[in-house]
Design an enzyme around this catalytic site. Structure first.
Site, PDB file in Angstrom:
ATOM      1  N   ARG A  47      -6.264 -11.912  10.636  1.00 26.78           N
ATOM      2  CA  ARG A  47      -5.164 -12.154   9.686  1.00 26.78           C
ATOM      3  C   ARG A  47      -5.599 -11.833   8.259  1.00 26.78           C
ATOM      4  NH1 ARG A  47      -4.177 -16.942   8.103  1.00 26.78           N
ATOM      5  NH2 ARG A  47      -4.577 -17.973  10.089  1.00 26.78           N
ATOM      6  N   TYR A  98      19.510  -1.308  -0.478  1.00 26.09           N
ATOM      7  CA  TYR A  98      19.283  -1.854   0.863  1.00 26.09           C
ATOM      8  C   TYR A  98      19.599  -3.358   0.848  1.00 26.09           C
ATOM      9  CZ  TYR A  98      17.139  -3.109   5.218  1.00 26.09           C
ATOM     10  OH  TYR A  98      16.942  -3.606   6.477  1.00 26.09           O
ATOM     11  N   ASP A 168      11.614   0.302  -5.311  1.00 29.75           N
ATOM     12  CA  ASP A 168      11.631   0.590  -3.877  1.00 29.75           C
ATOM     13  C   ASP A 168      11.685   2.106  -3.737  1.00 29.75           C
ATOM     14  OD1 ASP A 168      12.386   1.152  -1.220  1.00 29.75           O
ATOM     15  OD2 ASP A 168      13.315  -0.811  -0.999  1.00 29.75           O
ATOM     16  N   LYS A 193      10.255   4.528   7.581  1.00 32.35           N
ATOM     17  CA  LYS A 193      11.153   5.684   7.367  1.00 32.35           C
ATOM     18  C   LYS A 193      10.300   6.957   7.260  1.00 32.35           C
ATOM     19  CE  LYS A 193      13.961   2.214   6.698  1.00 32.35           C
ATOM     20  NZ  LYS A 193      14.766   1.677   7.763  1.00 32.35           N
TER      21      LYS A 193
END
Ligand code: PLP
Length: 368
Positions: A47, A98, A168, A193
């Site tokens: 982690r 978005y 973004d 993407k």
């Protein structure tokens, strides 16, 4: 290495070593062997750290001259940035980007005392909302409307009121637009993407040149547990080498489709920032080197749009964008974006342009 095309092929790879692969395979671990003093090894528990993520982070960081912190998804990356806000902070965010960040604002930020100001992707609207802002969030080009705002002048304006600027950059990727060079403090990219481009994984990344921000993001990742899987990180790193050629082909296809659509009287509102007639083209051309694969356009109503999607053989109906295959969807089907019922967001893939143009023409003619 000056050229992006060269850098993506080599970014993040270890120095050549006799008998070793170019890109070492993924390291799968929960705990690592760790005897005695924990500081004697960079790897104790997955982690916190993993060599496969670190190679991909090194690659993404090299593209932007920054530190990269990889997350389990684009939304995990978005959350890592905006959930650092607290009572009294003011977030200025896109009303038309978005929808994930709007949902976070509504469901998680507003209830904890963060003021969330939603503004359209428009320079004057962003400027008018800056008073008292803590964090300004831009998405340019915006998804799905493909509006464009100037990053450099808005970075200056945000800094003038003491706010940080996050961009973004999912649609453009680091090869299409470099917000950190234009004054942004943080860049968030969904690797799901175009950055990975094969429609086979979900990951996200934050890049920054501020070491303390990167350290805080890594700390948050460990605490929240929003960690990437090693196999996804490895796949994404492998896919990075073809980013330049994928963007080149998909971008050319998108532009060709936008030009075709703009000539038709059954299609309205064609948007692609690379098309000289596009309302955002001048701003886009000033700050982008590639314009992305996404094209927006509208058919007269929902039925016509659905019929077009059903008739096309090469345009696969799917959400998301930036993949190898040409995809499209009637965006209003989600109910999250203020777009006309017949609005289609199309993402050009890397098929041959002549096949795509012929297929789209045939499908539009069939439903006219
Ligand atoms: C512009 C933009 N930002 C962020 C995200 C979220 O990324 P992810 O789906 O990897 O969580 C998306 C996803 O569609 C997006 O389009």
């Amino acid at each position: 290495m000056s050229s992006d095309a060269t850098r993506v092929v080599h970014a993040g790879l270890p120095a050549p070593a006799q008998g070793e692969p170019f890109l070492p395979g993924p390291t799968f671990a929960a705990p690592y062997h760790l005897t005695g003093d924990p500081s004697s090894s960079p790897f104790g528990y997955q982690r916190d750290a993993n060599p496969t993520w670190q190679r991909y982070e090194a690659a993404l960081g090299a593209l932007e001259g920054a530190e990269a912190v990889l997350f389990a998804s684009g939304m995990a990356a978005v959350s890592a940035v905006v959930l650092a806000l607290g009572p009294g902070d003011v977030l200025v965010a896109p009303a038309d980007g978005y929808p994930g960040i709007r949902a976070l604002g509504r469901e998680h930020l507003a209830p904890r005392g963060v003021e969330v100001r939603l503004v359209p992707t428009d320079e004057a609207a962003v400027r008018a909302a800056l008073g008292g802002a803590t964090l300004v969030w831009l998405e340019t080009p915006s998804n799905p409307g493909l509006d464009v705002v100037p990053i450099a002048s808005l970075a200056e304006a945000a800094h003038a009121v003491g706010a940080a600027l996050a961009v973004d950059n999912t649609l453009a990727t680091a090869l299409g637009q470099r917000p950190l060079d234009l004054g942004a403090d943080l860049v968030v990219t969904s690797c799901s993407k175009a950055l990975s481009g094969h429609s086979d994984l979900v990951l996200g990344v934050v890049t920054t040149r501020a070491g303390e921000r990167a350290a805080a993001l890594r700390e948050w990742r460990s605490r929240a547990g929003a960690i990437p899987g090693p196999f996804e990180a490895w796949l994404a790193h492998r896919s990075l080498a073809t980013l330049d050629v994928r963007l080149e082909r998909a971008g050319a296809n998108a532009l060709a489709l936008a030009e075709l659509l703009a000539t038709r009287d059954d299609v309205s509102g064609v948007r692609h920032p690379g098309r000289p007639g596009d309302p955002g083209h001048a701003t886009a051309a000033a700050q982008m080197t590639r314009f992305g694969s996404v094209v927006g356009f509208a058919l007269p109503d929902a039925d016509r749009a659905q019929a077009f999607l059903a008739r096309s053989e090469l345009v696969t109906e799917a959400t998301s964008f930036g993949g190898l295959h040409t995809t499209a969807e009637r965006r209003a089907r989600w109910g999250t974006d203020a777009v006309p019922e017949g609005f289609i967001r199309l993402s050009a893939g890397i098929e041959a342009a002549e096949d795509l143009l012929a297929d789209v023409t045939r499908a539009l003619d069939a439903v006219r």
